[in-house]
Design a protein around this motif. Structure first.
Motif, mmCIF file in Angstrom:
data_model
loop_
_atom_site.group_PDB
_atom_site.id
_atom_site.type_symbol
_atom_site.label_atom_id
_atom_site.label_comp_id
_atom_site.label_asym_id
_atom_site.label_seq_id
_atom_site.Cartn_x
_atom_site.Cartn_y
_atom_site.Cartn_z
ATOM 1 N N HIS A 176 -88.800 59.635 -18.190
ATOM 2 C CA HIS A 176 -89.800 59.348 -19.210
ATOM 3 C C HIS A 176 -91.187 59.735 -18.706
ATOM 4 C CE1 HIS A 176 -86.659 56.398 -20.720
ATOM 5 N NE2 HIS A 176 -86.895 57.189 -21.742
ATOM 6 N N SER A 274 -86.787 60.484 -26.132
ATOM 7 C CA SER A 274 -85.904 59.384 -25.757
ATOM 8 C C SER A 274 -85.783 58.385 -26.909
ATOM 9 C CB SER A 274 -86.475 58.678 -24.519
ATOM 10 O OG SER A 274 -85.898 57.408 -24.354
ATOM 11 N N GLY A 280 -89.230 63.040 -22.649
ATOM 12 C CA GLY A 280 -88.626 63.144 -21.330
ATOM 13 C C GLY A 280 -88.117 64.546 -21.100
ATOM 14 N N CYS A 308 -86.951 49.603 -27.526
ATOM 15 C CA CYS A 308 -85.745 50.116 -28.176
ATOM 16 C C CYS A 308 -85.321 49.188 -29.318
ATOM 17 C CB CYS A 308 -84.611 50.244 -27.164
ATOM 18 S SG CYS A 308 -83.102 50.953 -27.872
ATOM 19 N N ILE A 317 -79.373 54.838 -24.756
ATOM 20 C CA ILE A 317 -79.789 55.554 -23.551
ATOM 21 C C ILE A 317 -79.113 54.989 -22.308
ATOM 22 C CG2 ILE A 317 -81.866 54.146 -23.153
ATOM 23 C CD1 ILE A 317 -83.247 56.794 -22.275
ATOM 24 N N PHE A 335 -81.286 63.210 -17.091
ATOM 25 C CA PHE A 335 -82.723 63.316 -16.869
ATOM 26 C C PHE A 335 -82.967 64.158 -15.611
ATOM 27 C CE2 PHE A 335 -84.448 59.332 -19.205
ATOM 28 C CZ PHE A 335 -84.842 60.125 -20.272
#
Length: 361
Positions: A176, A274, A280, A308, A317, A335
């Protein structure tokens, strides 16, 4: 140039390299302990750290806190007296519990970003008063002069405390990011080195005013010893490297996860939005292609990030990151930093830190 240790209060790392925290499960005790043992600073990511605990699906919060303790203790055993810290995202649900648990377990350093860690000194002071023999060091992650000023002024006014270290995370970092997607699509246009200079100047001024040495570390897009030496030559006291450590023998991720980095080309590294609302950087795979077509059904909420909204999220995620780190690389979220495509082999932590040390001689 010579190898100048990275000093944070009474803590001293022989090689001025912090191994960046990578979740879920990429940087646990194995990697962090190895980096610390070789003279760097090893960092454990607390993000959903308890995913391997037997009761994780029933009690994720309790499993995560238990794993924080266990991983810090294991890393300290491996570190042979080296420095072991944790990365705790401000956006984590029950953030305070993770900070307290990390301190009680013996973490030397807390690095905190993904939001402004304005309450961190207060939480740490309460935890440190419960029998710790030394105070934990606190390091906010900042991406702009504005965020640095907010943290420094708030901490001084509210707690009469300045950060022990500052991590500047630039736009080439992984995971992130504290930038807009538009900024990340025009990184040269950001003239980010100028912002780094402004942050460095401000931190020096705050430290001088209070008579405190505050090291500043650069993070994001640093892959080689020469790149580390460049930033240190610009006046920073150290660097944070994450992506380079993924393809090491000591990294805690599944071998298939590491191989994906080795196989990735520059065109495979993409910007993603994200589910928690932040941009991200990740490696394109079948999972991301499915996510582009519509929501991916998910199971229960694991209480990972405050922002979230389970009912509206395009995918979970936590589930996606766990699948990837356990080796299901086509059905998980990978990621990465901007330099993942430069990985071409499995290395040893000792060799990477040696490369940095040689570049600084």
């Amino acid at each position: 140039m010579s190898v100048k240790p990275l000093t944070i209060g009474e803590l001293t790392a022989r090689i001025p390299v912090i191994q960046g925290g990578m979740g879920v499960g990429v940087s646990l005790s194995g990697l962090a302990g190895a980096v610390a043992a070789q003279g760097g600073i090893g960092i454990i990511s607390t993000a959903q750290i308890g995913f391997r605990e037997p009761d994780y699906h029933k009690n994720p919060h309790e499993a995560n806190l238990r794993a924080v303790r266990q991983e810090i203790i294991r890393a300290k055993e491996l570190a042979q007296g080296g420095i072991v810290g944790v990365n705790i995202m401000v956006a984590t649900q029950n953030y305070e519990d993770y900070v307290r648990t990390a301190i009680e377990a013996g973490a030397d350093l807390i690095i905190s970003g993904a939001g402004l860690p304005v309450t961190l000194p207060d939480i740490a002071a309460g935890a440190s008063s419960q029998g710790r023999s030394h105070s934990v060091k606190l390091a906010p992650i900042v991406s702009s002069l504005k965020s640095a000023n907010v943290i420094f002024k708030y901490w001084m006014k509210k707690y009469d405390y300045l950060p022990d270290m500052v991590v500047i995370e630039g736009p080439l970092a992984g995971g992130h990011l504290g930038f807009t997607k538009e900024q990340l699509q025009d990184i040269p246009g950001m003239h980010y080195e100028e912002e780094v200079e402004r942050i460095l100047k401000a931190v020096k001024a705050y430290g001088a005013e209070q008579g405190k040495e505050i090291p500043v570390v650069m993070a994001g897009g640093i892959y080689t010893g020469e790149e580390a030496a460049y930033w240190i030559s610009r006046g920073l006291q150290g660097v944070q490297m994450a992506t380079r450590f993924v393809t090491t023998e000591e990294c805690d991720a599944h071998p298939a996860f590491k191989q994906t980095y080795i196989d990735a080309g520059e065109e495979d590294i993409v910007l993603v939005k994200s589910p928690v609302g932040m941009p991200g950087r990740a490696i394109r795979n079948a999972f991301l292609e499915r996510a582009e077509k519509g929501p991916i059904p998910h199971g229960r909420c694991f209480g990972c990030i405050k922002t979230c909204k389970p009912a509206d999220t395009p995918y979970c995620i936590t589930e996606a990151l766990i699948r990837a780190v356990e080796g299901d690389v086509e059905n998980g979220l990978l990621f990465c930093g901007s330099n993942a495509c430069r990985s071409d082999k499995i290395e040893k932590v000792e060799d990477i830190l040696g490369e940095v040390a040689d570049a600084l001689k």
